[in-house]
Design a protein around this motif. Sequence first.
Motif, mmCIF file in Angstrom:
data_model
loop_
_atom_site.group_PDB
_atom_site.id
_atom_site.type_symbol
_atom_site.label_atom_id
_atom_site.label_comp_id
_atom_site.label_asym_id
_atom_site.label_seq_id
_atom_site.Cartn_x
_atom_site.Cartn_y
_atom_site.Cartn_z
ATOM 1 N N LEU A 85 -4.174 3.247 8.175
ATOM 2 C CA LEU A 85 -4.431 2.440 6.995
ATOM 3 C C LEU A 85 -3.725 1.092 7.096
ATOM 4 C CD1 LEU A 85 -4.060 5.045 4.104
ATOM 5 C CD2 LEU A 85 -6.143 4.324 5.287
ATOM 6 N N PRO A 86 -4.203 0.084 6.359
ATOM 7 C CA PRO A 86 -3.499 -1.198 6.323
ATOM 8 C C PRO A 86 -2.196 -1.064 5.534
ATOM 9 C CG PRO A 86 -5.287 -1.178 4.722
ATOM 10 C CD PRO A 86 -5.408 0.100 5.520
ATOM 11 N N PRO A 87 -1.326 -2.086 5.570
ATOM 12 C CA PRO A 87 -0.066 -2.005 4.816
ATOM 13 C C PRO A 87 -0.327 -1.711 3.342
ATOM 14 C CG PRO A 87 -0.017 -3.864 6.319
ATOM 15 C CD PRO A 87 -1.417 -3.336 6.348
ATOM 16 N N VAL A 88 0.364 -0.712 2.804
ATOM 17 C CA VAL A 88 0.009 -0.187 1.480
ATOM 18 C C VAL A 88 0.815 -0.793 0.337
ATOM 19 C CG1 VAL A 88 -0.808 2.001 2.423
ATOM 20 C CG2 VAL A 88 1.599 1.777 1.736
ATOM 21 N N SER A 89 1.852 -1.576 0.622
ATOM 22 C CA SER A 89 2.719 -2.061 -0.450
ATOM 23 C C SER A 89 2.292 -3.450 -0.917
ATOM 24 C CB SER A 89 4.180 -2.072 0.010
ATOM 25 O OG SER A 89 4.364 -2.968 1.084
ATOM 26 N N LYS A 90 2.764 -3.821 -2.109
ATOM 27 C CA LYS A 90 2.418 -5.116 -2.713
ATOM 28 C C LYS A 90 2.974 -6.261 -1.875
ATOM 29 C CE LYS A 90 0.699 -5.361 -6.192
ATOM 30 N NZ LYS A 90 1.306 -5.419 -7.527
ATOM 31 N N ALA A 91 2.120 -7.242 -1.648
ATOM 32 C CA ALA A 91 2.483 -8.400 -0.845
ATOM 33 C C ALA A 91 2.424 -9.666 -1.698
ATOM 34 C CB ALA A 91 1.551 -8.520 0.359
ATOM 35 N N ALA B 184 -8.953 2.413 9.985
ATOM 36 C CA ALA B 184 -9.762 2.564 8.774
ATOM 37 C C ALA B 184 -9.800 1.299 7.929
ATOM 38 C CB ALA B 184 -9.246 3.746 7.958
ATOM 39 N N PHE B 185 -9.864 0.154 8.555
ATOM 40 C CA PHE B 185 -9.995 -1.115 7.848
ATOM 41 C C PHE B 185 -10.335 -2.204 8.854
ATOM 42 C CE2 PHE B 185 -5.643 -0.956 9.299
ATOM 43 C CZ PHE B 185 -5.285 -2.260 9.600
#
Length: 461
Positions: A92-98, A60-61
């Motif tokens: 989904l792509p990685p959901v946490s702050k980078a 989905a991205f």
Amino acid sequence: MKNVRLILSGLSLLLAILFSSCSDPVTEQQTSANKDDAITTTDNSQARLPGPGGGVLMQAFYWDVPAGGNWYDSIKDKIPSWDAAGISAIWLPPVSKAQNGAYSMGYDPADYFDFGDYNQHGSVETRFGNKAELVSLINTAHSYDIDVYADIVLNHNSGGALEPNPYTGTNTYTDFNPASGKFYRSASDFHPNSYATYDEGIFGGFPDLSHSAPYVQDWLWNRADGVGKYYRDSLGFDGWRFDYVKGFGGWVVKEWMNNVGGFAVGEYWDGNAQLLQDWVNATNRTSSAFDFACYYKMDEAFDGNDLTKLQDDMLWKRDAYKSVTFVTNHDTDIIGDKMHAYAYIMTHEGYPTVFYNDFEQWLDKDKLINLIWIHNNKAVGSTSIQYADNDEYIARRNGSPGLIVYLNDSNVWVERWVQTNWSTSSIKDYTGNSNWQPTTQTDKWVKIQCPPNSYSVWSPL
């Protein structure tokens, strides 16, 4: 080609073979050890298996989706139509702050517990949105009985501050003080440290997370409020796509799965089917793997005009329940003849993936929906390759109802006699590319056809 209904009488096999110059079948090649008439599993290889053919995953991205924090809402709006198309899970792509904040695709993780709600690394929201929007998306997917897989980056971290590193004698960017207040990290949590000097791989010079450290293990999979269990219990994720698993041992995924559970697939980027199988085994078979062997062989077959390559070794032929097949993804897109490739993965064993751009922008959506329907309703049982040359490929799924798939890479109509699963049964091409509706003989043989540069998929009416 005219619309002809073939009425086949009790001709002998010899007469049937002589009937057409294109009718010489070759000895069938059994390509999977799975002998079941329907796909079933007692492990967690697929979280949901709707319909006889199993599930279909949507990535989905794509790389560099629009920034601005609206991606989760955009995907949520597509859930009803994806459900109607037969999609059973989304990734989904990685959901946490980078480190790169609102500009990051998430593969440089800094704070595993900031989902777009803390002002750090240059932004509050992530590129995709915030926690409330993420949870709303997951809940919407669940309301349609669609599972959601998180992209988990465990190999490396990014965005730490400089600190003196006693293990290297230098200053390193290993001081992580997350705004979420969870999973602080320092030099002792990265390689080299007192537990291990190195592991299987380092990515891009980023600090290499040490999974041998008990503190790291606690925060990743042991603690009730750690990464894995928080993502499962508080966010609602059903499974995991593990990034760059060449960078750490298969035991890491095994420990995660034994403590957290769900569905798992690893990105072991290698075209060698044996190495893919070895990695699956190293996880104690708790995880599937993306079938890069299949991916590269499809490129050789369809773009190289040599369909005999489809007889070569692939993970799905070794371990169908642990193969996640795909035509393209956010990292690699080398197959030009994508519709043939989708026809292949939707009719063969494995857990097929649809890429967002292929479905929403680049390819014929109706044709993809048709192939998803065929997969979900007809693609059952083990696989037998019936014929392969440079231009033609025919395979049979041996379950009930099963199917015959015919791929044609030439510029002319082709037809061939094949042995089916069905005696004295009317069959048709469920793609609509051929309008023949022949009847199989009592010995299950029938003549089928395929249009130029196309495919047909045959099953009983």
